[in-house]
Motif scaffolding. Sequence first.
Motif, PDB file in Angstrom:
ATOM      1  N   LYS A 425       0.842  -1.197   0.000  1.00  0.00           N
ATOM      2  CA  LYS A 425       0.000   0.000   0.000  1.00  0.00           C
ATOM      3  C   LYS A 425       0.870   1.236   0.000  1.00  0.00           C
ATOM      4  CE  LYS A 425      -4.365  -1.391   1.929  1.00  0.00           C
ATOM      5  NZ  LYS A 425      -5.396  -1.145   2.928  1.00  0.00           N
ATOM      6  N   ASN A 426       0.384   2.269  -0.602  1.00  0.00           N
ATOM      7  CA  ASN A 426       1.050   3.557  -0.561  1.00  0.00           C
ATOM      8  C   ASN A 426       0.853   4.176   0.821  1.00  0.00           C
ATOM      9  OD1 ASN A 426       1.890   3.543  -3.305  1.00  0.00           O
ATOM     10  ND2 ASN A 426      -0.254   3.932  -3.863  1.00  0.00           N
ATOM     11  N   ASP A 428      -0.535   6.759   1.587  1.00  0.00           N
ATOM     12  CA  ASP A 428      -1.878   7.319   1.739  1.00  0.00           C
ATOM     13  C   ASP A 428      -2.949   6.234   1.880  1.00  0.00           C
ATOM     14  OD1 ASP A 428      -2.086   6.256  -0.740  1.00  0.00           O
ATOM     15  OD2 ASP A 428      -2.530   8.144  -1.792  1.00  0.00           O
ATOM     16  N   GLY A 429      -2.540   4.985   1.916  1.00  0.00           N
ATOM     17  CA  GLY A 429      -3.505   3.916   2.137  1.00  0.00           C
ATOM     18  C   GLY A 429      -4.040   3.286   0.867  1.00  0.00           C
ATOM     19  N   SER A 430      -3.719   3.872  -0.266  1.00  0.00           N
ATOM     20  CA  SER A 430      -4.207   3.286  -1.511  1.00  0.00           C
ATOM     21  C   SER A 430      -3.307   2.115  -1.908  1.00  0.00           C
ATOM     22  CB  SER A 430      -4.212   4.338  -2.616  1.00  0.00           C
ATOM     23  OG  SER A 430      -2.903   4.805  -2.829  1.00  0.00           O
ATOM     24  N   TRP A 431      -3.821   1.243  -2.765  1.00  0.00           N
ATOM     25  CA  TRP A 431      -3.038   0.093  -3.208  1.00  0.00           C
ATOM     26  C   TRP A 431      -1.874   0.552  -4.063  1.00  0.00           C
ATOM     27  CZ3 TRP A 431      -3.802  -4.027  -0.553  1.00  0.00           C
ATOM     28  CH2 TRP A 431      -5.064  -4.326  -0.041  1.00  0.00           C
ATOM     29  N   ALA A 432      -0.734  -0.051  -3.847  1.00  0.00           N
ATOM     30  CA  ALA A 432       0.450   0.339  -4.606  1.00  0.00           C
ATOM     31  C   ALA A 432       0.679  -0.645  -5.748  1.00  0.00           C
ATOM     32  CB  ALA A 432       1.659   0.367  -3.685  1.00  0.00           C
ATOM     33  N   ALA A 448      -3.912  -6.893  -3.274  1.00  0.00           N
ATOM     34  CA  ALA A 448      -5.039  -6.061  -3.697  1.00  0.00           C
ATOM     35  C   ALA A 448      -6.012  -6.872  -4.541  1.00  0.00           C
ATOM     36  CB  ALA A 448      -4.521  -4.859  -4.484  1.00  0.00           C
ATOM     37  N   TYR A 498      -9.306  -0.609 -11.135  1.00  0.00           N
ATOM     38  CA  TYR A 498      -8.319  -0.335 -10.098  1.00  0.00           C
ATOM     39  C   TYR A 498      -7.105   0.331 -10.711  1.00  0.00           C
ATOM     40  CZ  TYR A 498      -6.593  -4.862 -11.821  1.00  0.00           C
ATOM     41  OH  TYR A 498      -6.177  -5.900 -12.613  1.00  0.00           O
ATOM     42  N   GLU A 499      -6.306   0.859  -9.857  1.00  0.00           N
ATOM     43  CA  GLU A 499      -5.068   1.502 -10.278  1.00  0.00           C
ATOM     44  C   GLU A 499      -4.037   1.205  -9.205  1.00  0.00           C
ATOM     45  OE1 GLU A 499      -6.179   5.467 -11.806  1.00  0.00           O
ATOM     46  OE2 GLU A 499      -4.028   5.855 -11.692  1.00  0.00           O
ATOM     47  N   PHE A 500      -3.135   0.265  -9.486  1.00  0.00           N
ATOM     48  CA  PHE A 500      -2.049  -0.036  -8.560  1.00  0.00           C
ATOM     49  C   PHE A 500      -0.812   0.627  -9.131  1.00  0.00           C
ATOM     50  CE2 PHE A 500      -4.308  -4.413  -8.285  1.00  0.00           C
ATOM     51  CZ  PHE A 500      -5.351  -3.848  -7.564  1.00  0.00           C
ATOM     52  N   THR A 505      -3.261  -1.203 -14.128  1.00  0.00           N
ATOM     53  CA  THR A 505      -4.554  -0.540 -14.012  1.00  0.00           C
ATOM     54  C   THR A 505      -5.595  -1.359 -14.753  1.00  0.00           C
ATOM     55  OG1 THR A 505      -4.134   0.708 -16.018  1.00  0.00           O
ATOM     56  CG2 THR A 505      -3.560   1.776 -13.945  1.00  0.00           C
TER      57      THR A 505
END
Lengths: 1098, 539
Positions: A425-426, A428-432, A448, A498-500, A505
Motif C-alpha cells: 500500500k502507498n 496514503d492507504g491506496s493500493w500500490a 489487492a 483499479y489503479e495499482f 490498471t
Amino acid sequence: MNKMLEQNRLKTSQSAGINNRKVLILFFCWVFLGAGMAENSHGQPAARQITGTVMASDDNSPIPGANVVIKGSQTGTVTDMNGKFVLSATDDDVLVFSFIGYTLQEIKVGRQTLLNVRLNTEVTKLDEVVVVGYGTMKRSDLTSAVVSITADEIKQTVGSSFDQALQGRAAGVFVTQNTGAPGGGVSVRIRGIHTLQGNNEPLYVIDGVQVEGHTGDITYNNSIGNILSTINPADIVDMQILKDASATAIYGSRAANGVIIITTRKGKAGESKISYEGSYGVQQLPYYIPTMNLREFAEYRNSKQEVLGHGSRPEWQDPSILGEGTDWQQELFRNAAMQSHLISVYGGSEKTTFAISGGYYDQDGIATGSNFKRFNVKLSVENTTRDWLKIGTNILANQSKQVITVEDQGVISTALEQTPDVLVKNPDGSWAGPESNIYGTYVTNPIAIALLKENERKNSQVLANAYLDITFFKDLVLRNEVAANISYSNSYSFTPTYEFGDYVTNVIASSSRGVNNGLYWSFYTSLRYNHRFFDKHDLSVMVLHEASESRWEGISGSRTNFFTNAIHELDAGDSETAKNSGFKGSSAQESYLGRLNYAFADKYLLQATVRADGSSKFGPYKRWGVFPSFSLAWKIGDEAFLDNIEQINNLKLRFSWGLMGNSNSPDYAYGSPLGNRSTVWGTGVLPQRLSNPDIQWEATRETNIGLDLYMFNNRIEFIAEAYKKYTDNLLLELPLPAYAGGEGGDYTGAIDPPYVNIGAMENKGIEFTLNTVNIERGGFQWQTGLVFTLNRNKVLELTTDNAVVDGTMGTSLITRTQVDKPVGLFYGYVVEGMFNSEEDFYRKDASGNFVLDDFGNKVLVALPVDASSVSVSRVWVGDYKFKDINQDSVIDENDRAFIGDPNPDFSFGINSRLSYKNFDLSVNLTGTYGNKIYNWTRMRFEDPNTNLGVFRSVKDYARIGVYDPNMTAVDPATGETIPANQIAGNVYIINEGTDIPRLTNYSANANNRISDRFVEDGSYVRIRNLVLGYMIPAKISGKVKMESVRLYVNIQNLYTFSKYRGYDPEVGSIHQNMLLSGIDNGRYPSQRIYSFGINVNF
Amino acid sequence: MEIDMKNTIKYLIIISLVYMSTACSKEFLERPPLDRVTVDNYYKSYDELRAGTSALYNIVWFDYNERAGYSIGDIRGGNTLSKYFNAGYYRFTVNSLDPNLYEAWSALYKVVAQSNMVMYNIQTRAENVTEEQKNASIAECRFMRASAYFHLVRAWGPVMIIEDNVALVQMPVVPLNPVEDVYKFIIRDLTWAARHLPETDVPGRVTRWSAEGLLAKVYLAFSGYGSTDGMRNQALLDSARYYAADVCDNSGLKLMDNYADLFMYKSNVNRAGSNNQESLFSLLWVPLGVWGSQNATLSDFAFNSDVVGGVSAWGSHRASYDILALYQMGDTIRLDATFMTNGVHYPEINSADGGYTFSETGTCPLKKYVPGGPDDNEGDVATMNSPLNSYILRLADVYLVYAEAALGNLRELTSGDGLVFFNKVRARAKMPELASVDFEDIMYERRIELAMEYQYWYDLVCWYYVKPQFILDYLNGQERGAEYEHVRNHDGTLTLTITSREDPPTSVTAADIYFPYPESDMVQNPYFGEEPVPYDFSE
C-alpha cells in the motif's frame, strides 16, 4: 491372555525349530514382543464391594450385559441396563471385563472401590457386517480385498473433506492433496494408474448414491471444486475401500479405479442420543521459500546493470540504506482460522430408527481472502412397516460457498513474481503497484487483487436415496432403491476498476455470473435369495437391473463497463457489452448384474459376479460391455489341523480374478460434433472433433492373492495382498502433431483428435497391513497400525506411430510415456556441469587430456544448435553444459532423456495410539520413498535473467572474472577489437561451484531449459496428525448430565522430513492429469493446523 | 388387518419379474449433444453451408494473427522490433522451441485442417443445395487452404501437403513435400476457387477476385523459385500478370481514397455503410468477441493505455531505425498511418478530447491497427480486443503485384498498365508518380505501403528465390536493433540519430531464410529430417 502366552512359551520351547508353522508363530511372537507382557504378584487381602460402570470407549455409552469376572475364578457378574455392576473382590484380584465386539480388559482392583471401565471396540472386525456393492456381508465371509476406515480414524484428521482421512491409513491407497485451498480436492489412487487421460479417481458410493471422484458434470470441469468436500466428515461412521476386481467388478464400467463406499451414521433402537462434535483450529503455511529482500534485490539489480546495461534504479545506488522491502509471501499468507460443528441426534424404536444431524464448517484459507463455508443437514430413517416390508431413506443436503480470490495455480507464482521494491500500500492507504520499468513487464499486486476481485462459487447439493425391501419369505428379498444427486451451483466473478501505481490498471470493470445444475439418478431392482442347504451349503444369489442417467445444464452471462465497483450484478454493467452462453447435456447407463456366493462348511467360499453395462458414451456397435469376476477363499484357520494352535484366531487365504471397465471418454466422443463459433455473420460452426465410432471400454483384468491372519486373541491383525492389474484398450485422445489439425483445444477452433483405444499397461504390487495391540494392561493400551504400499506401473503397448505420449506444460514437453516404462516420466536434458573457464569448452578424454582433431586443434564440446560457437552472445562461461546423449556433437531435442520418475518406490503410513485411563495420544505418519518432483517453480524463479522476482539463491549467480583486464584481441573476421572480458581464454567463474548460471542478455544456451537440474527427490515422512485427547471423568461429566465429554488437541502436518526444496513434497497431478504428475507449478501448499476440539454425548 | 399374504406375494413376484425383465428402451442410451449440432444433422441448407464456412474467417487464424503474424512479417522483415518481446525474430535467433513460431505453424495447419474437414463434410453431407452453391462453399474452403499454404511455404519452405485429415489420422507420419509442389497445390486450389467463387457476395466473403488476386501473387512468387540465373520463369510471370490484370481491370473494385481510412473501424469491409472496396481477403474479427474470435493485437500494438482509451496495453514494439530512414520525402500519409512521430496529431484517438498528439522524440511506436479507445470506436475496444479486421490481401497489393509481374525480368518498367497501377498506389499516398520503376522501387513501395500488415518478410523470401545474395546483403545491411532518437522536420522528413547499435550486429545467412520446424512436431515425425518427397497429384 497371560495364560495363553505362558502356554505359548511352553509349546515353542518344546518344539522350537520343528516345523515351519511354529517358526512362523515364533517369528510373530518375537516381532511383537510387546504384545504380551507377563504378569505376576499375588497376595491375600480381604474382599470388599467394588462398583462401577462399563462403557464403550468410542461414545461412552453404557454397555449392558457385559461380563465382569474375577480372574482365575468362576466369580463374576453382569452389568445392568445402565452398564453398572457391583462385585465383591480383594485388592489383589484382577477383574476381567468382556463383551462381545469389544476387546476384553483386565484391571487390578488395588485400592479402588469405583471402577469405571471403557472397553475398546474389538480391533478385529471379523464379525462386523461390512457394506459391499449392492449389499452387505460378514467380514469373515469376504473373499476379496476390502479395507475399512472407521469413524475414529476419520476424526483424527482435520479437514473439510473426509478423503483426507484416507491418507496413510489404507494399504494400496495413495492420496495426494491437489491443493491446499479450502474446499480443494485430493487425488486418490487405488493400486496405481489405470488410464492415461483424465479420471483415475475411484467411484464413491455415498449412502447408495454413486458419485464419481472427478465430478466434471457437477462442478463443471473445475479442478478446485471437490464434491467430496460437501460431506461433513463427522457424519461418516464407516468407509470401505474396495480394491480388487472381485469386490469392485459389481460396479462394472465404473470400477476400474476402485470403489469407496461411505456410510453415514444410522440410528439404533434404544434411548435417543445427542452428540456434539466441535473443533476450532488455526492454520499456517509451514514453510516460506527464501526470496530476496529489498537490499539484496537492489544489489542484484545493480549487478545486472553492470553486466547487462539495464536493471538498476537511481534510488538503489546505496542498497545498504534500503529497508527490507515487501515480502510478498508473508503478505499473502496468514494464520487462518477454521471451525467445525456437528450436532446429531439418533435413536429409535424397534420399528423405526432415525439419525438427524446438522453441521457447520468454516475455513479461512491461508491465502488472503480465501474461504470455504458449508452447512449440512442429514436425515436417515428406516421403518419396518410390516414384517415383510421395510422402507428407508438417507438424505444428505448441504450448501457450501467457496471464495477463491487469487486463482489457485496463480497465487504462489504471483507472490513470487512480484518484486520486493513494490509496496503493498502507498503511504496514503491506496493500493500500490510497480513503477515504470524498461521491460514493460508489470506484475499485479496480489494482495489487492485477492481482496478486490470477486471469485466465488456457491453450491447446493442433495444426495439422497430411498429403498424398499420386501421379504417374500425368509430367504427371498426384493429391493428397490432409487438414488439421486442433485446439484445447483452459482459462480460469481467481478473484476473492479483499479489503479495499482501507474502501470497496473484496469479501467473497465467486468462481471460474470453463472448457474449450473445437474441431476444424477439411478434406480435398481434386485432380487436376493439366501439359503443354507443340508447344513453345510450356504448359497446366496442376487440379480439386479439398474438404470441411471445424468443431466446437466448451465448458463452464464457477463457484462463490462460498470459505472461503479460497488454493484457487481450484471444490471449495473453496460447492456451493450452483455454476453451469454449456455450448455446442456446428458448421459445414461443401463446395467444387468448378478452375484452368487457359495460357502461350504463355512470354510470354502466362492463368489462370482457378472455385470453387463450399456453406456451412452460409446457408439451403437460398442455400447455394451460385460464384466465378470470370481473369487475363492479358504478359511484355513477353521480347519481341524489348526484347531490346536490357539494363537491363530483366524487365517484366510483369498484368490480373485475379475474384469472391470472404465468409460474414460467425454460424451459423444464416438461422434463428430460441430462447435458453435462466433463470426461477424452470426454463429458459425466448425468441426470440433474427428469421430471414431469404434472406441470402446478400457478393460482392466485384475488378479489378487490375499492372506488374512489374526493371532493372539486378535491382537495381531496381518493382511497381505499381491495383485496384478492389466489394463487394455487404454483410451486416449490420439496424440497428433500440430500439422494434423492444429492444437490448443476446442476453444481455439482446432479440431480435436479422435479418441482411440491406444495401448495397454500394467500395475502390480504388494500391500501389507499390520495392526497390533502391543500393550493392554491396567488401563494402558498401545496399538500400532502399519500400512505399506508398493506399486509398479508399466506401459506395455502404445499404438501411436511414434509410440510415445507426451505431457506438456504450455508448449514445453515435460513428460514422456513410452512402452516398458512407467507413465509420465520426466523428460528433458541432462546437465553435465557449468562452463567454468575456457578449457571446459573443449572435449577431454578419459584421462583429462584435450581431444584434438586431425589438424591438432582442440575440439569443442557439443553446444546447443542455436548457440554453436563460444562467445558472450552464444555460449560463455557461466552457462550450463548439457550432455550430448546421441553423441552427434550438437545439443538439440534428440539429446533429451528420461530424467526422473514421479511414482514412488513405495509409500507407507504408521499409526500409533496410546491410551491410559482417560488420556489418549495418537500419532499418524505418512510418507513416500523414491519419487521425484520436477520443481517448475524453481525453474522459473531461480533464473537470474528474468525481470521478475527471484529466489534468494539467485544472489549466487555465476560471476565472471577476468584474468587480465588489459588483454585485447582482434576479431579476424571484422578487424574489430575484442575487449578483455570477451576473450574466452581470459574469463573464469569466480564463485565456481554455484548452480545459478550467469547474467546475460542472450538466451542462446537456454540454461533454464527443462533438465535434470530441476528434478528433486520427493521422498518424505510427514507427521500428519498428532492428537492428544482427554476424557473427562464420568463422575464430573455426569454431574452436568453428560454421558461423556472428550477434549482433544490435534496438530496436523506437524512436520515434514524431506529434502525437497519447494513448499511441499506432496505435489499431486496438475488438473488430475496423469501425464503431469509430480510437477510443482506453485501448488497451493498444505497447511499446518493446530486445532482444539470437543466431543460431547448426552 | 388381515391380508392374504400368499396372494400378495404372488402378485408382487409377478410384478417384480415383469419390471426386472423390462429393459430400458434403446433410445435411453442414445445421447447426442444437446447444445450443438453434429455432422449427422447439419449441412442441410445453403444457410447451413454458409454458417459452416463463416468461421474460417476468424478463429482458425487467431493464433497466427495474435503474435506470430507480425513477428514473422514485420519483426523478421525489419520493420519493427522490441528488445524485450520476440527479439529473436529481428536477431534471427528464433529456434524450434519458439512458442509464437509454433502458434503460426499450428494455426496455419488448423486452417488447412478445418478447410479440409468442412469441405469433406459439404461434399459428403450437403443436401437441399444447388451444385453451384455447394461448389461456391467448397471454393471458399479451397481458397482458405491455399492462403494458409502460401504462408507456410514462404515461412518454412518444404511442408507437408494435407488434403484428407481423416486419412491423416490413420497415418500421421507423412513426408515433407517440395516447395514446387506446394506452389502447384496452391495454384490448383486457387484456380478452382476462382472458377467457382461468385464475382460478388456479402461484403467480406471471398470472391472470384480474391482468388485471382491471390493467384497472381502466388504465380509471381513461384516465378522466381528455383531460379539459378537471377531470371524469373516467364510463363509464370505471364500468369501472374494475367490474373492481376483481370482483377485490376475487370473486378470493378477500387482503392480507398484515403490511406489512413483503411485502418479505421468504419472501413471494416463487412460493416454496413463501409465503402471499402479494397479488401480482397481480410480476417473478420468480432468486435468485443469471445476469445478466439477477436483481434487480439490491440494490446501488443498500442504502446500505452493512453492511445486506446485506458484499456490495458503493453506494446513495446517500435518502428525500426531501418524503415524510418527509408521513408521518402513527402511519404507522410503512409508514415503517419503506420508509425507515430513527434508532433503528429491523430484526431481519431481520444476524439472527445480533441484528439491525441504524439510528443516523444525517442523511438516511434506503432499506429497502424491502433484505432483509439472504446469511446472512439462505438465502445468496441477492450484489452486484447480490437474491432479492426486484419488484411491478408488488398487491392493495392494486387496493383503492386501487377507492376512487379510486368517488370518481370526487365531492368525497368517504363510503360503499360503495370506502371499505371503502380502509380495509382503512390498517387493515393500523395506521392509523385514515377516514370519508370525498377526492382528497388517495387521493394520500397511494397515495404512502405504494406508495413505492419505482416507482409514484408514473405516478400523478402520470394525475392530471395531470384536474388539470394542481393537479399542476404540487404538483410545484413539493415540497421536492425539500433536505438535512436528522432526529430520530425517541418517538411515531414525525419532526422534520426542512432544512440546505440545492436551489439553484436545481426548476421543473416542462407540458413536463416526459412524458419526451423517446431520441435514438438519434429519429435513426432522423423521425415522432418529427410528430403521432401514429390506430392502425388493424381486424385
